[in-house]
Write an enzyme that holds these catalytic residues in place. Structure first.
Site, PDB file in Angstrom:
ATOM      1  N   PRO A 154      16.318 -24.689 -15.758  1.00  0.00           N
ATOM      2  CA  PRO A 154      15.329 -24.822 -16.831  1.00  0.00           C
ATOM      3  C   PRO A 154      15.443 -23.643 -17.798  1.00  0.00           C
ATOM      4  O   PRO A 154      16.164 -22.680 -17.533  1.00  0.00           O
ATOM      5  CB  PRO A 154      14.012 -24.753 -16.072  1.00  0.00           C
ATOM      6  CG  PRO A 154      14.291 -23.774 -14.970  1.00  0.00           C
ATOM      7  CD  PRO A 154      15.756 -23.956 -14.595  1.00  0.00           C
ATOM      8  N   LYS A 179      24.627 -26.064 -14.927  1.00  0.00           N
ATOM      9  CA  LYS A 179      24.316 -26.604 -16.263  1.00  0.00           C
ATOM     10  C   LYS A 179      23.027 -25.926 -16.716  1.00  0.00           C
ATOM     11  O   LYS A 179      21.932 -26.291 -16.290  1.00  0.00           O
ATOM     12  CB  LYS A 179      24.128 -28.128 -16.169  1.00  0.00           C
ATOM     13  CG  LYS A 179      24.508 -28.909 -17.413  1.00  0.00           C
ATOM     14  CD  LYS A 179      23.593 -28.690 -18.594  1.00  0.00           C
ATOM     15  CE  LYS A 179      22.246 -29.335 -18.485  1.00  0.00           C
ATOM     16  NZ  LYS A 179      21.300 -28.851 -19.526  1.00  0.00           N
ATOM     17  N   GLY A 212      20.833 -32.462 -21.293  1.00  0.00           N
ATOM     18  CA  GLY A 212      20.476 -33.095 -20.026  1.00  0.00           C
ATOM     19  C   GLY A 212      21.005 -34.504 -19.881  1.00  0.00           C
ATOM     20  O   GLY A 212      21.578 -34.874 -18.847  1.00  0.00           O
ATOM     21  N   GLU A 255      12.460 -28.560  -7.797  1.00  0.00           N
ATOM     22  CA  GLU A 255      11.236 -27.782  -8.055  1.00  0.00           C
ATOM     23  C   GLU A 255      10.680 -28.281  -9.379  1.00  0.00           C
ATOM     24  O   GLU A 255      11.281 -28.063 -10.427  1.00  0.00           O
ATOM     25  CB  GLU A 255      11.559 -26.287  -8.063  1.00  0.00           C
ATOM     26  CG  GLU A 255      10.329 -25.440  -7.909  1.00  0.00           C
ATOM     27  CD  GLU A 255       9.676 -25.142  -9.230  1.00  0.00           C
ATOM     28  OE1 GLU A 255       8.824 -25.959  -9.668  1.00  0.00           O
ATOM     29  OE2 GLU A 255      10.026 -24.120  -9.838  1.00  0.00           O
ATOM     30  N   GLY A 257       7.442 -28.134 -10.904  1.00  0.00           N
ATOM     31  CA  GLY A 257       6.234 -27.667 -11.578  1.00  0.00           C
ATOM     32  C   GLY A 257       4.959 -28.003 -10.841  1.00  0.00           C
ATOM     33  O   GLY A 257       4.981 -28.414  -9.679  1.00  0.00           O
ATOM     34  N   CYS A 289       6.014 -22.442 -13.926  1.00  0.00           N
ATOM     35  CA  CYS A 289       5.692 -23.590 -13.060  1.00  0.00           C
ATOM     36  C   CYS A 289       4.505 -23.311 -12.160  1.00  0.00           C
ATOM     37  O   CYS A 289       3.782 -24.224 -11.793  1.00  0.00           O
ATOM     38  CB  CYS A 289       6.918 -23.962 -12.233  1.00  0.00           C
ATOM     39  SG  CYS A 289       7.637 -22.552 -11.390  1.00  0.00           S
ATOM     40  N   LYS A 339       3.818 -29.995 -28.157  1.00  0.00           N
ATOM     41  CA  LYS A 339       3.318 -30.630 -26.928  1.00  0.00           C
ATOM     42  C   LYS A 339       2.042 -29.899 -26.455  1.00  0.00           C
ATOM     43  O   LYS A 339       1.035 -30.529 -26.130  1.00  0.00           O
ATOM     44  CB  LYS A 339       4.415 -30.578 -25.862  1.00  0.00           C
ATOM     45  CG  LYS A 339       4.054 -31.280 -24.587  1.00  0.00           C
ATOM     46  CD  LYS A 339       5.227 -31.289 -23.603  1.00  0.00           C
ATOM     47  CE  LYS A 339       4.723 -31.703 -22.234  1.00  0.00           C
ATOM     48  NZ  LYS A 339       5.688 -31.484 -21.170  1.00  0.00           N
ATOM     49  N   GLU A 386       0.649 -31.146 -16.453  1.00  0.00           N
ATOM     50  CA  GLU A 386       1.184 -29.800 -16.653  1.00  0.00           C
ATOM     51  C   GLU A 386       1.320 -29.532 -18.157  1.00  0.00           C
ATOM     52  O   GLU A 386       2.034 -30.256 -18.853  1.00  0.00           O
ATOM     53  CB  GLU A 386       2.554 -29.670 -15.964  1.00  0.00           C
ATOM     54  CG  GLU A 386       3.107 -28.271 -16.060  1.00  0.00           C
ATOM     55  CD  GLU A 386       4.383 -28.072 -15.249  1.00  0.00           C
ATOM     56  OE1 GLU A 386       5.357 -28.803 -15.475  1.00  0.00           O
ATOM     57  OE2 GLU A 386       4.400 -27.165 -14.394  1.00  0.00           O
TER      58      GLU A 386
HETATM   59  P1  NAI Z   1      13.597 -31.081 -18.472  1.00  0.00           P
HETATM   60  O1  NAI Z   1      13.258 -31.424 -17.070  1.00  0.00           O
HETATM   61  O2  NAI Z   1      13.932 -32.184 -19.406  1.00  0.00           O
HETATM   62  O3  NAI Z   1      14.845 -30.052 -18.497  1.00  0.00           O
HETATM   63  C1  NAI Z   1      15.208 -29.179 -17.457  1.00  0.00           C
HETATM   64  C2  NAI Z   1      16.719 -29.217 -17.249  1.00  0.00           C
HETATM   65  O4  NAI Z   1      17.110 -30.538 -16.901  1.00  0.00           O
HETATM   66  C3  NAI Z   1      17.541 -28.869 -18.494  1.00  0.00           C
HETATM   67  O5  NAI Z   1      18.694 -28.174 -18.087  1.00  0.00           O
HETATM   68  C4  NAI Z   1      17.911 -30.231 -19.040  1.00  0.00           C
HETATM   69  O6  NAI Z   1      19.074 -30.215 -19.825  1.00  0.00           O
HETATM   70  C5  NAI Z   1      18.135 -31.008 -17.771  1.00  0.00           C
HETATM   71  N1  NAI Z   1      18.001 -32.469 -17.902  1.00  0.00           N
HETATM   72  C6  NAI Z   1      17.205 -33.159 -18.754  1.00  0.00           C
HETATM   73  N2  NAI Z   1      17.379 -34.486 -18.589  1.00  0.00           N
HETATM   74  C7  NAI Z   1      18.302 -34.638 -17.608  1.00  0.00           C
HETATM   75  C8  NAI Z   1      18.914 -35.768 -16.984  1.00  0.00           C
HETATM   76  N3  NAI Z   1      18.596 -37.013 -17.338  1.00  0.00           N
HETATM   77  N4  NAI Z   1      19.822 -35.557 -16.016  1.00  0.00           N
HETATM   78  C9  NAI Z   1      20.133 -34.314 -15.620  1.00  0.00           C
HETATM   79  N5  NAI Z   1      19.612 -33.206 -16.182  1.00  0.00           N
HETATM   80  C10 NAI Z   1      18.701 -33.364 -17.161  1.00  0.00           C
HETATM   81  O7  NAI Z   1      12.395 -30.214 -19.023  1.00  0.00           O
HETATM   82  P2  NAI Z   1      12.010 -29.932 -20.563  1.00  0.00           P
HETATM   83  O8  NAI Z   1      12.153 -31.192 -21.350  1.00  0.00           O
HETATM   84  O9  NAI Z   1      12.732 -28.737 -20.988  1.00  0.00           O
HETATM   85  O10 NAI Z   1      10.465 -29.584 -20.411  1.00  0.00           O
HETATM   86  C11 NAI Z   1       9.495 -30.626 -20.232  1.00  0.00           C
HETATM   87  C12 NAI Z   1       8.423 -30.179 -19.275  1.00  0.00           C
HETATM   88  O11 NAI Z   1       8.992 -29.932 -18.002  1.00  0.00           O
HETATM   89  C13 NAI Z   1       7.711 -28.889 -19.624  1.00  0.00           C
HETATM   90  O12 NAI Z   1       6.679 -29.097 -20.547  1.00  0.00           O
HETATM   91  C14 NAI Z   1       7.190 -28.493 -18.280  1.00  0.00           C
HETATM   92  O13 NAI Z   1       5.989 -29.173 -17.996  1.00  0.00           O
HETATM   93  C15 NAI Z   1       8.254 -28.955 -17.327  1.00  0.00           C
HETATM   94  N6  NAI Z   1       9.157 -27.859 -16.908  1.00  0.00           N
HETATM   95  C16 NAI Z   1       8.975 -27.319 -15.679  1.00  0.00           C
HETATM   96  C17 NAI Z   1       9.731 -26.247 -15.275  1.00  0.00           C
HETATM   97  C18 NAI Z   1       9.530 -25.642 -13.943  1.00  0.00           C
HETATM   98  O14 NAI Z   1       9.684 -24.453 -13.792  1.00  0.00           O
HETATM   99  N7  NAI Z   1       9.244 -26.421 -12.926  1.00  0.00           N
HETATM  100  C19 NAI Z   1      10.737 -25.634 -16.148  1.00  0.00           C
HETATM  101  C20 NAI Z   1      10.913 -26.320 -17.420  1.00  0.00           C
HETATM  102  C21 NAI Z   1      10.114 -27.379 -17.765  1.00  0.00           C
END
Ligand code: NAI
Ligand code: MG
Length: 486
Positions: A154, A179, A212, A255, A257, A289, A339, A386
């Protein structure tokens, strides 16, 4: 002055290469939206090349697989020394690409070096058992690396996430393709260069920046990948679990969130509880998170607490994250800022009381004033989803029993905290709250030695501690027939 960008290509076989299709993408400084680098944009073919490299490096006769386990530990300790050497540079890079305030970045990079050393110490302590089986046999177990791993990062704490996942997989003896998030590709590339400098052989760690839906999805569908470790949204976590069962059967560590409850009892030390509660949801702009995004305050102290919480939020200093005076910097990008602002509007329209903050600051960069909502009800959107922003939602409760049940009334279960002077309340809460991490009279206190992860939809598996390294290991039982008599 902006840090020099030394690496902007794909890292395969310890070499820097362009994307096969020649594509690139821009990466920004969230403080002002300015482009800081153009980075190679990996896609399916680049992921495949990286996976093949990791597969070669995992061959039984490779330098990596023939290396003594203690030597793997030495390489990791060397890597930790290089991270310490480059602490200033890595922290600045993180601040410029991510918007985390520099003082926090420095603390995180320091914690990351500590995390490497913890994992380094595990490398030669991965051992099986001898097993007293029935019959004339000698049986023992071997613990072996699971294979090629796909690590999807992330954007919120990029250095720590890279280090936590990569060095756990390395301690276990795996090889991997990383990645990084599209918003923050730079620190992963800088760390890859340090791994090579430390002497990690070609192919063991490959890094493919990209998006992603393209690079990330290609990794999760690749038949030669044995495990995916992912930190990010619940939505994508579910996609990854499906993809993991499509072309082969991958293990997943997820993990995803949370909506973590922090409970303040009437008998809590308010001088401690109020500032901790603010830190627990405002720090790093709420993009954490484990943020305490549901703050339950007991009725006897509710009014006093809310008044003090508002004072703290009003005094919070926003500014360029490179400045020491800044407590908060910008949100990561415009999409995330919008958002969060959308959730704040939703909170108002559903009847929560916005007591301070919640507006965008300025027109360049993605700054939001810390917001405090009082009189939040459990069924409001801001109490359920979240937000990932600096939004404190305060809910009133009467009894500990009620607080525990309401804390558990969520699909998430990552972290939870309680401030109380009663040991009984602390123990009841720790026993009954469904969360992977519990804090008593503190918050955000983490250690490389501790398992980190969640119950319910917050995820599967753990990072940190011995539980994490076990995720990257297969257990093999070996049985040898013995002669009946000597
Ligand atoms: P996301 O889950 O879309 O992105 C996180 C990672 O997953 C990035 O490297 C992205 O390129 C990759 N990814 C996205 N779609 C994918 C797919 N179909 N297949 C494989 N990899 C993929 O999160 P995003 O859009 O950056 O944030 C959205 C929400 O997610 C945030 O508002 C937050 O609520 C949550 N989030 C939670 C985190 C945590 O620490 N648990 C960290 C980042 C975001
Ligand atoms: Mg997304």
């Amino acid at each position: 002055m902006a840090p020099e960008i030394k690496y902007n290509k794909i890292f395969i076989d310890n070499q820097w290469v362009d994307a096969v299709n020649g594509k690139t993408f821009e990466t920004f400084n969230p403080h002002d939206g300015a482009t800081i680098a153009t980075v190679a944009e990996g896609d399916k073919e680049d992921i495949n090349a990286a996976v093949q490299s990791a597969k070669r490096a995992f061959h039984r006769n490779s330098e990596w697989r023939l290396m003594d386990a203690s030597q793997r530990g030495k390489l990791l300790n060397k890597f930790a020394d290089l991270v310490d050497r480059d602490l200033d540079y890595l922290s600045e890079l993180e601040t410029y690409n991510n918007g985390m305030v520099l003082t926090t970045c420095r603390a995180f990079v320091g914690a990351a070096a500590h995390h490497i050393r913890y994992n380094a110490s595990l490398a030669d302590k991965i051992q099986g058992n001898t097993v007293p089986c029935d019959g004339d046999v000698f049986s023992y177990t071997l613990k072996q690396p699971v294979g090629v791993c796909g690590l999807i990062l992330p954007w919120n704490v990029p250095v720590l996430m890279f280090i936590s996942k990569v060095t756990t997989a390395l301690a276990a003896g795996c090889t991997m393709v990383v990645k990084p998030a599209e918003q923050t590709p730079l620190s992963a590339l800088a760390l890859a260069a340090l791994l090579a400098e430390a002497g990690v052989p070609p192919g063991v760690v490959n890094v493919v920046p990209g998006f992603g839906e393209t690079a990330g999805a290609a990794l999760t569908h690749h038949p030669d990948v044995a495990l995916i470790s992912f930190t990010g949204s619940l939505e994508v976590g579910k996609l990854i679990q499906q993809a993991a069962g499509t072309n082969n059967l991958k293990r997943v560590v997820l993990e995803l969130g949370g909506k973590s409850p922090l409970v303040i009892m009437d008998d809590a030390d308010l001088n401690k509880a109020v500032p901790y509660a603010a830190q627990a949801v405002f720090r790093h702009q709420g993009q954490v998170c484990i943020a305490a995004s549901r703050l339950f305050v007991q009725a006897g102290i509710y009014d006093k607490f809310v008044q003090k919480a508002v004072e703290i939020a009003k005094s919070w200093k926003l500014g360029n994250p490179v400045l020491e005076t800044s407590q908060n910097g910008p949100q990561i990008d415009e999409t995330m800022m919008n958002k969060v602002l959308g959730y704040i509007e939703k909170g108002k329209s559903e009847g929560a009381k916005l007591l301070t903050g919640g507006k965008r600051v300025g027109t360049t960069g993605f700054y939001i004033e810390p917001a405090v909502f009082a009189d939040v009800k459990d069924d409001m959107t801001i109490a359920k989803e979240e937000i990932f922003g600096p939004v404190q939602s305060i809910l009133k409760f009467e009894t500990l029993e009620e607080a525990i049940d309401r804390a558990n009334a969520t699909n998430y279960g990552l972290a939870a905290g309680i401030f109380t002077s009663s040991i009984e309340s602390a123990l009841q809460f720790s026993k009954h709250v469904e969360a992977g991490i519990i804090w008593v009279n503190t918050y955000f206190q983490l250690g490389a030695q501790l398992p980190f992860g969640g119950f319910k939809e917050s995820g599967i598996g753990r990072e940190g501690g011995l539980d994490a390294v076990n995720s990257y290991l297969e257990v093999k039982s070996v049985t040898i027939s013995l002669p009946k008599k000597v």
